[in-house]
Design an enzyme around this catalytic site. Structure first.
Site, PDB file in Angstrom:
ATOM      1  N   SER A   1      -2.743   2.618  99.144  1.00  0.00           N
ATOM      2  CA  SER A   1      -3.005   3.814  98.491  1.00  0.00           C
ATOM      3  C   SER A   1      -4.507   4.345  98.960  1.00  0.00           C
ATOM      4  CB  SER A   1      -3.033   3.721  97.035  1.00  0.00           C
ATOM      5  OG  SER A   1      -3.280   4.893  96.467  1.00  0.00           O
TER       6      SER A   1
ATOM      7  N   ASP B   1       7.392  10.046  95.690  1.00  0.00           N
ATOM      8  CA  ASP B   1       6.200   9.459  95.254  1.00  0.00           C
ATOM      9  C   ASP B   1       5.460  10.448  94.631  1.00  0.00           C
ATOM     10  OD1 ASP B   1       3.592   8.383  95.178  1.00  0.00           O
ATOM     11  OD2 ASP B   1       3.390   7.716  97.146  1.00  0.00           O
TER      12      ASP B   1
ATOM     13  N   HIS C   1       4.783   4.793  93.964  1.00  0.00           N
ATOM     14  CA  HIS C   1       3.466   4.820  94.737  1.00  0.00           C
ATOM     15  C   HIS C   1       3.225   3.324  95.251  1.00  0.00           C
ATOM     16  CE1 HIS C   1      -0.141   6.485  96.398  1.00  0.00           C
ATOM     17  NE2 HIS C   1      -0.944   5.620  95.809  1.00  0.00           N
TER      18      HIS C   1
END
Length: 268
Positions: free
Chosen positions: A95, A217, A245
């Site tokens: 991320s 996502d 995610h």
């Protein structure tokens, strides 16, 4: 040794293998890699750590001035690499830490040779010609909700971020991880994450790079993966048959396999 204690550094795997550094994202800690790490450890040396302010790091070392920008997190990464005297390591960032990896690589290219970006997002806010997944108003409301009631925000948002409603235990795990974070530290990290714009930093990436995205996502839509892929010459984009995610939890086998294949293909 103080850096190793500060960031709760742990090293596993084959001492003779290429080093893979696993870097967690917002609201998480190194435990989020626990299903991927054993697979990677079969062939590689694996380094895990917690950012200052996360997990079992030294919370007394946290300073808002340092961690109000992604540069502060990149400094954590570089200092861990220096403490272990790593050379040509593969940095796997999840991320927002995919972008932290870009900054860390720019600061210490001799220590970080390659990048793996897991569900990256260089900018979360939509602009003309760019889709980040959120409007500016969306982000303002998200941050306002987080700051007014962090535990409530965590309980509501974590299952959305995890994105596997048929597997509620995954959303519950992420909720617990968020809730274990000090709300003040989470507030600063959230603003640093969701208001960041690292698109210009992608232009300077020359390292071999693997981009892993999930088929679905809610945080990083397919347009984001395509953007990152087009911005980094020679990068490899792999779409995992996964939802959400956090594929290191929802699809650990596929995630570990993709990382292993990429690392194995690198020039020794």
């Amino acid at each position: 040794m103080s850096i190793l204690r500060r960031n709760n550094v742990r090293v596993t795997g084959r001492a003779s293998g290429r080093t893979v550094v696993l870097v967690h994202g917002f609201g998480c800690d190194q435990n989020m890699w626990r299903l991927v790490e054993p697979v990677l450890a079969e062939n590689f040396r694996v380094v895990l750590f917690d950012y200052v302010g996360a997990g079992r790091s030294d919370l007394s070392a946290w300073r808002e001035a340092r961690y109000s920008s992604l540069d502060g997190y990149a400094r954590d990464v570089v200092e861990v690499c220096e403490a272990l005297d790593l050379r040509d390591a593969v940095l796997v960032g999840h991320s927002v830490s995919a972008m932290v990896g870009v900054l860390a690589r720019a600061a210490a290219p001799e220590r970080i040779g390659s990048l793996v970006m897991v569900c990256p997002s260089p900018c979360y806010i939509d602009e003309d010609g760019y889709r980040g997944g959120f409007s500016a108003q969306d982000i303002d409301e998200l941050l306002e909700s987080l700051e007014s009631n962090y535990l409530g925000w965590s309980a509501a948002m974590a299952p959305v971020i995890m994105g596997n409603p048929d597997r509620p235990e995954l959303g519950e795990e992420l909720t617990n991880s968020f809730c274990a974070t000090d709300p003040e530290i989470a507030r600063v990290f959230a603003r640093t994450t969701f208001l960041s714009d690292s698109r210009k930093d992608l232009r300077g990436v020359t390292a071999p790079t693997l981009i892993l995205e999930c088929a679905q996502d809610a945080i990083a839509p397919p347009e984001v993966g395509a953007y990152v892929h087009s911005a980094i010459p020679g990068s490899r984009l792999v779409t995992l048959d996964a939802t959400g995610h956090c594929p290191q939890l929802s699809a650990p086998e596929a995630t570990a396999s993709a990382i292993s294949a990429f690392v194995s293909d690198l020039t020794p």
